[in-house]
Design an enzyme around this catalytic site. Structure first.
Site, short mmCIF file in Angstrom:
data_model
loop_
_atom_site.label_atom_id
_atom_site.label_comp_id
_atom_site.label_asym_id
_atom_site.label_seq_id
_atom_site.Cartn_x
_atom_site.Cartn_y
_atom_site.Cartn_z
N HIS A 96 9.38 10.61 -5.86
CA HIS A 96 7.72 10.14 -5.54
C HIS A 96 7.00 10.98 -4.63
CE1 HIS A 96 4.84 6.70 -5.31
NE2 HIS A 96 4.74 7.14 -4.18
N SER A 123 10.34 8.33 -1.55
CA SER A 123 9.06 8.93 -1.32
C SER A 123 9.14 10.30 -0.35
CB SER A 123 8.11 7.92 -0.67
OG SER A 123 7.30 8.47 0.28
N MET A 133 -2.19 12.81 -0.44
CA MET A 133 -3.14 12.37 0.39
C MET A 133 -4.18 13.57 0.71
SD MET A 133 -0.90 10.06 2.99
CE MET A 133 0.31 8.74 2.32
N HIS A 158 1.92 10.32 -6.71
CA HIS A 158 1.02 9.38 -6.31
C HIS A 158 -0.23 10.13 -5.81
CE1 HIS A 158 0.66 5.36 -3.66
NE2 HIS A 158 -0.47 5.57 -4.47
N GLY A 170 -1.51 5.34 2.97
CA GLY A 170 -1.63 6.26 4.10
C GLY A 170 -0.53 6.69 4.91
N PHE A 171 0.25 5.50 5.05
CA PHE A 171 1.37 6.00 6.15
C PHE A 171 2.83 5.46 5.71
CE2 PHE A 171 -2.73 6.22 8.15
CZ PHE A 171 -2.58 7.33 8.72
N GLY A 190 6.35 3.80 6.74
CA GLY A 190 7.06 2.89 7.95
C GLY A 190 6.12 1.73 8.15
N GLY A 239 5.76 0.78 -0.79
CA GLY A 239 5.41 0.37 0.70
C GLY A 239 6.29 -0.68 1.24
N ASP A 297 3.89 11.64 -2.52
CA ASP A 297 2.52 11.03 -2.01
C ASP A 297 1.62 11.97 -1.69
OD1 ASP A 297 2.94 8.36 -2.08
OD2 ASP A 297 4.75 8.57 -0.71
C1 DX5 Z 1 2.13 5.14 1.48
C2 DX5 Z 1 2.99 5.74 0.48
C3 DX5 Z 1 4.52 5.09 0.35
C4 DX5 Z 1 5.02 5.45 1.33
C5 DX5 Z 1 6.54 4.40 1.54
O1 DX5 Z 1 0.85 5.46 1.41
O2 DX5 Z 1 2.47 5.73 -0.91
O3 DX5 Z 1 5.03 6.09 -0.79
O4 DX5 Z 1 5.34 6.74 1.88
O5 DX5 Z 1 7.10 4.89 2.70
P1 DX5 Z 1 7.81 3.29 3.30
O6 DX5 Z 1 9.05 3.10 2.22
O7 DX5 Z 1 8.20 3.86 4.57
O8 DX5 Z 1 7.09 2.21 3.59
ZN ZN Z 2 3.42 6.24 -2.57
#
Ligand code: DX5
Ligand code: ZN
Length: 236
Positions: A45, A20, A49, A78, A154-155, A157, A185, A47
């Site tokens: 991937h 990601s 937002m 995504h 959204g985040f 970790g 996630g 992300d």
């Molecule tokens: C969350 C994202 C994920 C996230 C995964 O909104 O869609 O792709 O970055 O990160 P980890 O693996 O740290 O949960």
């Molecule tokens: Zn994602």
């Protein structure tokens, strides 16, 4: 072969580990991508937002277009954004090879999913932890990817939410094997075991790769763990 076709074919090599691009060193993205490529990554991937659909902002089509020059790896986008149809052309032009939109952002996505496929890309639908599988049942036939969120989007970790496991099992029973069933996630060496057993074939991972010194080793550990979780000797 197009990158979208390569991405579609990855299901044959499942488990697919999709790093990601969120908690990365954006100032050295070329280096990050090189490390992932050398480590054996087969897809990235992305992300996206918008600070509206989710309470965080990341990057958009202009940035993705600039990353397109760095690598030939397929881009699995995504879109955690409101009204993705409005921006579809920009994400297509930026070079995304799959586009996954949220059912919570597009309650009636058939047309959008068709438009994505008509553009020669893979079409995906994502659902948040609180959204039941029932909400996407009617559109599964238009999907190449189904993405189950195992954290609130959204985040990076965050902690893996086990509610995703039941949804993965239900979706796996509804979907043909060629549809990538993705989980996103909190995926790490511990949580990937049950996610793989529940039927996921694509595993999005951020922290469990980027918080380690050796991305290749992290990718291999995740893939090996997922593979052994579903190998015949590990099945119950
Ligand atoms: C969350 C994202 C994920 C996230 C995964 O909104 O869609 O792709 O970055 O990160 P980890 O693996 O740290 O949960
Ligand atoms: Zn994602």
């Amino acid at each position: 072969m197009s990158r979208a076709a390569i991405l579609r074919g990855l299901v044959q090599d499942a488990p697919v580990i999709a790093p990601s691009i969120l908690k990365v060193d954006y100032g050295n993205l070329h280096r990050e991508v090189q490390l992932l490529e050398r480590g054996g990554a087969t897809v990235l991937h992305l992300d996206v937002m918008d600070g509206h659909f989710v309470p965080n902002l990341s990057y958009g089509p202009a940035v993705i277009e600039s990353w397109r020059k760095l690598t030939d790896l397929p881009f699995d986008a995504h879109l955690m954004i409101s009204d993705p149809a409005r921006y579809l052309d920009s994400y297509l032009a930026a070079g995304c090879d799959s586009l996954t939109v949220h059912i919570e952002a597009v309650p009636e996505p058939q047309r959008l999913l068709r438009d994505i496929r008509d553009a020669g890309r893979l079409a995906g639908i994502a659902l948040n932890p609180g959204t039941p599988v029932e909400r996407i049942r009617a559109v599964l036939e238009y999907c190449d990817i189904v993405l189950v969120m195992s954290v609130e989007p959204g985040f990076g970790g965050q902690k893996f939410m086990p509610i995703a496991l039941e949804k993965l099992k239900e979706l796996r029973s509804l979907l043909p094997p060629e549809v990538l069933l993705s989980v996103d996630g909190g995926i790490g060496p511990a949580t990937i075991v049950n996610a793989a057993k529940a039927g996921a074939t694509m595993f999005v991972a951020g922290s469990s790769i980027f918080d380690t010194p050796d991305y290749g080793a992290a990718l291999r550990q995740l893939a090996d763990t997922a593979r052994s979780a579903v190998s015949p000797s590990a099945r119950q």
